[in-house]
Design a protein around this motif. Sequence first.
Motif, PDB file in Angstrom:
ATOM      1  N   UNK A   1       0.834  -1.199   0.000  1.00  0.00           N
ATOM      2  CA  UNK A   1       0.000   0.000   0.000  1.00  0.00           C
ATOM      3  C   UNK A   1       0.871   1.251   0.000  1.00  0.00           C
ATOM      4  N   UNK A   2       0.513   2.181  -0.848  1.00  0.00           N
ATOM      5  CA  UNK A   2       1.261   3.437  -0.825  1.00  0.00           C
ATOM      6  C   UNK A   2       0.640   4.334   0.235  1.00  0.00           C
ATOM      7  N   UNK A   3       1.479   5.122   0.872  1.00  0.00           N
ATOM      8  CA  UNK A   3       0.971   6.033   1.893  1.00  0.00           C
ATOM      9  C   UNK A   3       0.344   7.261   1.264  1.00  0.00           C
ATOM     10  N   UNK A   4      -0.780   7.668   1.809  1.00  0.00           N
ATOM     11  CA  UNK A   4      -1.378   8.937   1.414  1.00  0.00           C
ATOM     12  C   UNK A   4      -0.864  10.007   2.354  1.00  0.00           C
ATOM     13  N   UNK A   5      -0.184  10.985   1.797  1.00  0.00           N
ATOM     14  CA  UNK A   5       0.450  12.000   2.638  1.00  0.00           C
ATOM     15  C   UNK A   5      -0.451  13.229   2.753  1.00  0.00           C
ATOM     16  N   UNK A   6      -0.586  13.724   3.973  1.00  0.00           N
ATOM     17  CA  UNK A   6      -1.344  14.953   4.215  1.00  0.00           C
ATOM     18  C   UNK A   6      -0.405  16.005   4.811  1.00  0.00           C
TER      19      UNK A   6
ATOM     20  N   UNK B   1       0.090  31.883   3.716  1.00  0.00           N
ATOM     21  CA  UNK B   1      -0.823  31.302   4.690  1.00  0.00           C
ATOM     22  C   UNK B   1      -0.882  29.780   4.511  1.00  0.00           C
ATOM     23  N   UNK B   2      -1.214  29.051   5.593  1.00  0.00           N
ATOM     24  CA  UNK B   2      -1.242  27.589   5.507  1.00  0.00           C
ATOM     25  C   UNK B   2      -2.269  27.109   4.480  1.00  0.00           C
ATOM     26  N   UNK B   3      -1.910  26.076   3.754  1.00  0.00           N
ATOM     27  CA  UNK B   3      -2.866  25.419   2.865  1.00  0.00           C
ATOM     28  C   UNK B   3      -2.670  23.914   2.959  1.00  0.00           C
ATOM     29  N   UNK B   4      -3.606  23.181   2.366  1.00  0.00           N
ATOM     30  CA  UNK B   4      -3.615  21.730   2.477  1.00  0.00           C
ATOM     31  C   UNK B   4      -3.071  21.115   1.195  1.00  0.00           C
ATOM     32  N   UNK B   5      -2.222  20.100   1.350  1.00  0.00           N
ATOM     33  CA  UNK B   5      -1.702  19.337   0.211  1.00  0.00           C
ATOM     34  C   UNK B   5      -1.889  17.858   0.511  1.00  0.00           C
ATOM     35  N   UNK B   6      -2.451  17.140  -0.452  1.00  0.00           N
ATOM     36  CA  UNK B   6      -2.661  15.703  -0.291  1.00  0.00           C
ATOM     37  C   UNK B   6      -1.967  14.981  -1.444  1.00  0.00           C
ATOM     38  N   UNK B   7      -1.087  14.057  -1.091  1.00  0.00           N
ATOM     39  CA  UNK B   7      -0.412  13.247  -2.104  1.00  0.00           C
ATOM     40  C   UNK B   7      -0.967  11.835  -1.971  1.00  0.00           C
ATOM     41  N   UNK B   8      -1.812  11.449  -2.913  1.00  0.00           N
ATOM     42  CA  UNK B   8      -2.484  10.151  -2.818  1.00  0.00           C
ATOM     43  C   UNK B   8      -2.566   9.528  -4.202  1.00  0.00           C
ATOM     44  N   UNK B   9      -2.397   8.218  -4.262  1.00  0.00           N
ATOM     45  CA  UNK B   9      -2.472   7.488  -5.531  1.00  0.00           C
ATOM     46  C   UNK B   9      -1.561   8.133  -6.583  1.00  0.00           C
TER      47      UNK B   9
ATOM     48  N   UNK C   1      -6.814   6.680   5.773  1.00  0.00           N
ATOM     49  CA  UNK C   1      -5.543   6.654   6.497  1.00  0.00           C
ATOM     50  C   UNK C   1      -4.591   7.648   5.855  1.00  0.00           C
ATOM     51  N   UNK C   2      -3.972   8.478   6.670  1.00  0.00           N
ATOM     52  CA  UNK C   2      -3.008   9.441   6.124  1.00  0.00           C
ATOM     53  C   UNK C   2      -1.705   9.383   6.913  1.00  0.00           C
ATOM     54  N   UNK C   3      -0.636   9.676   6.204  1.00  0.00           N
ATOM     55  CA  UNK C   3       0.673   9.803   6.830  1.00  0.00           C
ATOM     56  C   UNK C   3       0.981  11.291   6.943  1.00  0.00           C
ATOM     57  N   UNK C   4       1.356  11.733   8.117  1.00  0.00           N
ATOM     58  CA  UNK C   4       1.644  13.163   8.311  1.00  0.00           C
ATOM     59  C   UNK C   4       3.070  13.329   8.830  1.00  0.00           C
ATOM     60  N   UNK C   5       3.641  14.520   8.634  1.00  0.00           N
ATOM     61  CA  UNK C   5       4.987  14.759   9.171  1.00  0.00           C
ATOM     62  C   UNK C   5       4.958  14.887  10.685  1.00  0.00           C
ATOM     63  N   UNK C   6       6.115  14.767  11.306  1.00  0.00           N
ATOM     64  CA  UNK C   6       6.185  14.818  12.768  1.00  0.00           C
ATOM     65  C   UNK C   6       5.688  16.144  13.323  1.00  0.00           C
ATOM     66  N   UNK C   7       5.863  17.214  12.552  1.00  0.00           N
ATOM     67  CA  UNK C   7       5.467  18.541  13.038  1.00  0.00           C
ATOM     68  C   UNK C   7       3.997  18.856  12.749  1.00  0.00           C
ATOM     69  N   UNK C   8       3.254  17.922  12.191  1.00  0.00           N
ATOM     70  CA  UNK C   8       1.839  18.156  11.865  1.00  0.00           C
ATOM     71  C   UNK C   8       1.110  18.629  13.133  1.00  0.00           C
ATOM     72  N   UNK C   9       0.191  19.606  12.991  1.00  0.00           N
ATOM     73  CA  UNK C   9      -0.456  20.166  14.193  1.00  0.00           C
ATOM     74  C   UNK C   9      -1.290  19.125  14.943  1.00  0.00           C
TER      75      UNK C   9
END
Lengths: 372, 372
Positions: A1-6, A27-35, A92-100
């Motif tokens: 399974x590939x990870x979906x990154x948020x 300003x903060x925005x959302x990025x999703x890397x999936x499939x 399911x999402x994979x987030x960085x360690x600093x994710x809020x």
Amino acid sequence: MSNNILLYAASENNSDIFYATGFWAPDPFVCIIADGSTTILLNQLEYGRGKREANVDDVVLLDQLIYQMKVKTAPNIFEIVLYYLKSRKISEVLVPQYFPVFFADYLRQKKICVKVSDGQILPQRIRKKPDEIKKITEAVRITEEAITEVIRILEDSKVVGDEIIYQREPLTSEFFREVMSLYFTKRNYFPSKPIVAGGEQACDPHQIGSGKLRPHRSIVLDVFPRSMSSFYWGDVSRTVVKGKPSKALLQLFEAVKDAQEYGCTLVKAHADGRDIHSKIIKFFEKRGFKTGKKNGIPVGFIHGTGHGLGLDIHEYPRIGSSGNALTENMVVTVEPGLYYPGIGGARIEDDVVVRKSRCENLVKLHKRFIID
Amino acid sequence: MSNNILLYAASENNSDIFYATGFWAPDPFVCIIADGSTTILLNQLEYGRGKREANVDDVVLLDQLIYQMKVKTAPNIFEIVLYYLKSRKISEVLVPQYFPVFFADYLRQKKICVKVSDGQILPQRIRKKPDEIKKITEAVRITEEAITEVIRILEDSKVVGDEIIYQREPLTSEFFREVMSLYFTKRNYFPSKPIVAGGEQACDPHQIGSGKLRPHRSIVLDVFPRSMSSFYWGDVSRTVVKGKPSKALLQLFEAVKDAQEYGCTLVKAHADGRDIHSKIIKFFEKRGFKTGKKNGIPVGFIHGTGHGLGLDIHEYPRIGSSGNALTENMVVTVEPGLYYPGIGGARIEDDVVVRKSRCENLVKLHKRFIID
């Protein structure tokens, strides 16, 4: 399974989301890397610019999602992201360690599995592509030129008593900082407060320096501008003296110079950052420069040997007491230094590319200590 | 029960930890506010400077904690913090919403209760103290001076065909950006890329602007330097035109100017940010400027009316579609704008202090549109 990154951050102060999207936003925005595809969610204000400038597969307008949600009160960004993830059947999402933590808690409460990356969220950032090395090289060139300008002024100055006089005024840390900052600003670089620390100030590596620069004492120049167009950094340090350094200071400088050149020979693919660092410490010890404490103050080689350089000024890997294995096409600094109150401080720093069996030094600037 | 606050960030890009400690550091460090006292944990490199510069009750050396932990392998920062919290018998901490999820997960796993703040982690930041207002005023003064410099150059320039000529060269966004950036750098301010957007570019509020500036078209100047010593921001916008604006553009500008002055009369203690914003929208509508979409592109008053200003350029409160109640001694921007491709864009922005029954405008700069 590939990870979906948020990702959720402002690219102005987060290099992961800038790397993933090529989109610079305050300003903060959302990025999703999936499939295998990268999507960003933008508000009305950024949507048009995002469509034009972002290097992503899809730009989604937040207002469009809000419209689809058919809710009565305006949803917040967390609710919109939840809706979007569900609409794409992402559970399911994979987030960085600093994710809020607030965002993570919300998604978890809504039954989205939030996994936290155990290392770099975008490991591809670690090894630089040729165009990235080109951008870093450009930043390094500008950095060298600014330091050269400082050295030229020192050449044109004269020691008078305990001052260094240039155009009838005593030279100061602030003057050199301004010279370099203006140089960077004119070339479309963020000046980011270069270090110009002389005498006892040079013994504290994070001291940016202030006041009159003294003759016969070392002056540490640690200069790290960031391009306002490519957003890559340069990071170069040199140590200079105007006048006649003490014998102890001269020996200290020579040890740093030799250690830095020795360090460069150690940097290559498969070398270990921690191992390189301990070799430098030993090298210094052999030359009579021990690291430890004197009167409660740390002296000797009191910082790491180097760090990754790219869109962040300090990034993976580390070459230090906690170090990482080096791999090809990393760009790292090599910057040993020695600091002894009473004698002085010295640091020399180059930026190098890790190659198969050697390193390629991007810095061409000389390492002359005494400026006549 | 008082909340024990835990912060972990670099003050260089996090204003909460800078506000709490007065300590400027490029790398993340830990700050704990417990039992009415503020403690920071620093590594060897920062310890000496922290002792001298930080405005806190206690500075603890990480190495000292590591020594006390009596562990064989070097602990990471999360383990050290856990040890420190336990040593102080702290079992519950309040963290900001942006606190790193990785750190929170670790502490929770180790039975520390991590609560996430439901608003500002340091609500005292919202209302500015007199010395903060003084620092913001200083930044505003510098901002005004830089804009004045741009206007002076426009006064000294001439319309020739579809160019604005100054010292034989056509004026560009880049030239004005450089003029202001150099101005800021010389005064020890971060220049932070001022917006100089003319003609159609002025219709996109986040477009920073590039290329030749055209006569008869509006030019939006949105300028926001940050002091390198106090770290407070100024944020001022003006809109100018060289030549003869169209009647539609003139009307648009007049509406913005009147709306901005009207907005200033609405800002006072107990006013509601959302209410002020909707009043401005209505004001524009009455003047014939509707907000909506044209050919899929948002037009009209397409951003918020204002935001808090301080150590962050965008901070609490908001005056917009999601707005907050205003209280005394907040510092906010008042910056309505109108944007219609084909006609042009205009924005006027002042920084004001919220007082009991009015606002105090920190900006003294004129709002002249046509520069002869």
